[in-house]
Design an enzyme around this catalytic site. Sequence first.
Site, PDB file in Angstrom:
ATOM      1  N   TYR A  32      -4.720  -9.835  14.488  1.00  0.00           N
ATOM      2  CA  TYR A  32      -4.490 -11.250  14.237  1.00  0.00           C
ATOM      3  C   TYR A  32      -4.092 -12.019  15.502  1.00  0.00           C
ATOM      4  O   TYR A  32      -3.852 -13.226  15.442  1.00  0.00           O
ATOM      5  CB  TYR A  32      -3.376 -11.426  13.196  1.00  0.00           C
ATOM      6  CG  TYR A  32      -3.685 -10.814  11.855  1.00  0.00           C
ATOM      7  CD1 TYR A  32      -4.644 -11.370  11.012  1.00  0.00           C
ATOM      8  CD2 TYR A  32      -3.030  -9.671  11.419  1.00  0.00           C
ATOM      9  CE1 TYR A  32      -4.928 -10.814   9.784  1.00  0.00           C
ATOM     10  CE2 TYR A  32      -3.302  -9.102  10.191  1.00  0.00           C
ATOM     11  CZ  TYR A  32      -4.253  -9.675   9.376  1.00  0.00           C
ATOM     12  OH  TYR A  32      -4.536  -9.114   8.161  1.00  0.00           O
ATOM     13  N   ARG A  49      -4.035 -14.783   4.351  1.00  0.00           N
ATOM     14  CA  ARG A  49      -3.155 -13.799   5.005  1.00  0.00           C
ATOM     15  C   ARG A  49      -3.357 -13.856   6.517  1.00  0.00           C
ATOM     16  O   ARG A  49      -2.400 -13.804   7.292  1.00  0.00           O
ATOM     17  CB  ARG A  49      -3.506 -12.413   4.460  1.00  0.00           C
ATOM     18  CG  ARG A  49      -2.697 -11.246   5.041  1.00  0.00           C
ATOM     19  CD  ARG A  49      -2.993  -9.997   4.218  1.00  0.00           C
ATOM     20  NE  ARG A  49      -2.602  -8.764   4.864  1.00  0.00           N
ATOM     21  CZ  ARG A  49      -1.387  -8.222   4.815  1.00  0.00           C
ATOM     22  NH1 ARG A  49      -0.427  -8.847   4.145  1.00  0.00           N
ATOM     23  NH2 ARG A  49      -1.124  -7.071   5.413  1.00  0.00           N
ATOM     24  N   LYS A  82       0.833  -1.197   0.000  1.00  0.00           N
ATOM     25  CA  LYS A  82       0.000   0.000   0.000  1.00  0.00           C
ATOM     26  C   LYS A  82       0.870   1.250   0.000  1.00  0.00           C
ATOM     27  O   LYS A  82       1.937   1.283   0.593  1.00  0.00           O
ATOM     28  CB  LYS A  82      -0.923  -0.003   1.227  1.00  0.00           C
ATOM     29  CG  LYS A  82      -2.029  -1.046   1.150  1.00  0.00           C
ATOM     30  CD  LYS A  82      -2.968  -0.921   2.333  1.00  0.00           C
ATOM     31  CE  LYS A  82      -4.141  -1.891   2.204  1.00  0.00           C
ATOM     32  NZ  LYS A  82      -5.075  -1.772   3.348  1.00  0.00           N
TER      33      LYS A  82
END
Length: 297
Positions: free
Chosen positions: A275, A243, A170
Amino acid sequence: MSVQSFTSYLLLEKNYSKHTVNAYEKDIQSFIDFCDKELKLESINNVEYNIIRNWIVTLVNTGISNRSVNRKIASLKAYYKFLQRVGSININPLAKHKALKTSKKIEVPFSEEEMQRILLQLPFEDDFEGSRDKLIIELLYTTGIRRSELINLRTNSVDLNQRSMKVLGKRNKERIVPLLLPTIDLFEAYFRYRKELENITHDEYIFLTISGNKIYETLVYRIIKGYFSKVSSKVKRSPHILRHTFATHLLNKGADLNSVKELLGHSSLASTQVYTHNSIAELKKVHSSAHPRGKKL
């Protein structure tokens, strides 16, 4: 100051992707359409919060989720922040706006057993598409790269001798990602089949369709969903879940949070911490089974 000036600012100065900028523009256009249809306003630059609140109520009444409403408001807030920055307005009408409450999205990663079944037991066709599909799954799982990053990987991005890969993330932020030996083997197999393709139109990109064109997002999604539907009953089977799985499995095995952050290409730890809930669940199991007070007397 026009919306076009804002989108140009996002593209040129903030280095946002075209996809992200189009989403911003679409959200702002939605508010413009509302003001034009309901209030006959020629410009949205100097509206008061009560007008935006009416738009929010209208959006909610259409049945779209609070999460989608919040995204639209965030786009509009960013636009007004830009206008304030360049001196076109003095007050951002959304400065004190509080986002609507949303339920937390629960994303369940694939288990280690499911990943083993996919990569070690599930048969892949011994041809171009089979080798490509297996490499895509392997790469998403062992590097944690985003779907968009995978699609835009170029042939000069990968150094098989150095076992590394350059990934453009990004805002055009580049990072180096290490490659595992099994991934190298799959790369070599895929490249052998790739050389046999005829009429390649996008030779600079690694991942191609059977017709020689650059691979696209929906195809990557279909590949992941198709293969994982054979080994997993999970509702959500997408590239992003791989991911998520990458990060979760690393954390479960004791990987440092900062290291995972760098591998994922996150700009802050806050993004990586989403996560950690699964690794914490794993720690609870270990704690409960290993600690003397965790065992039932």
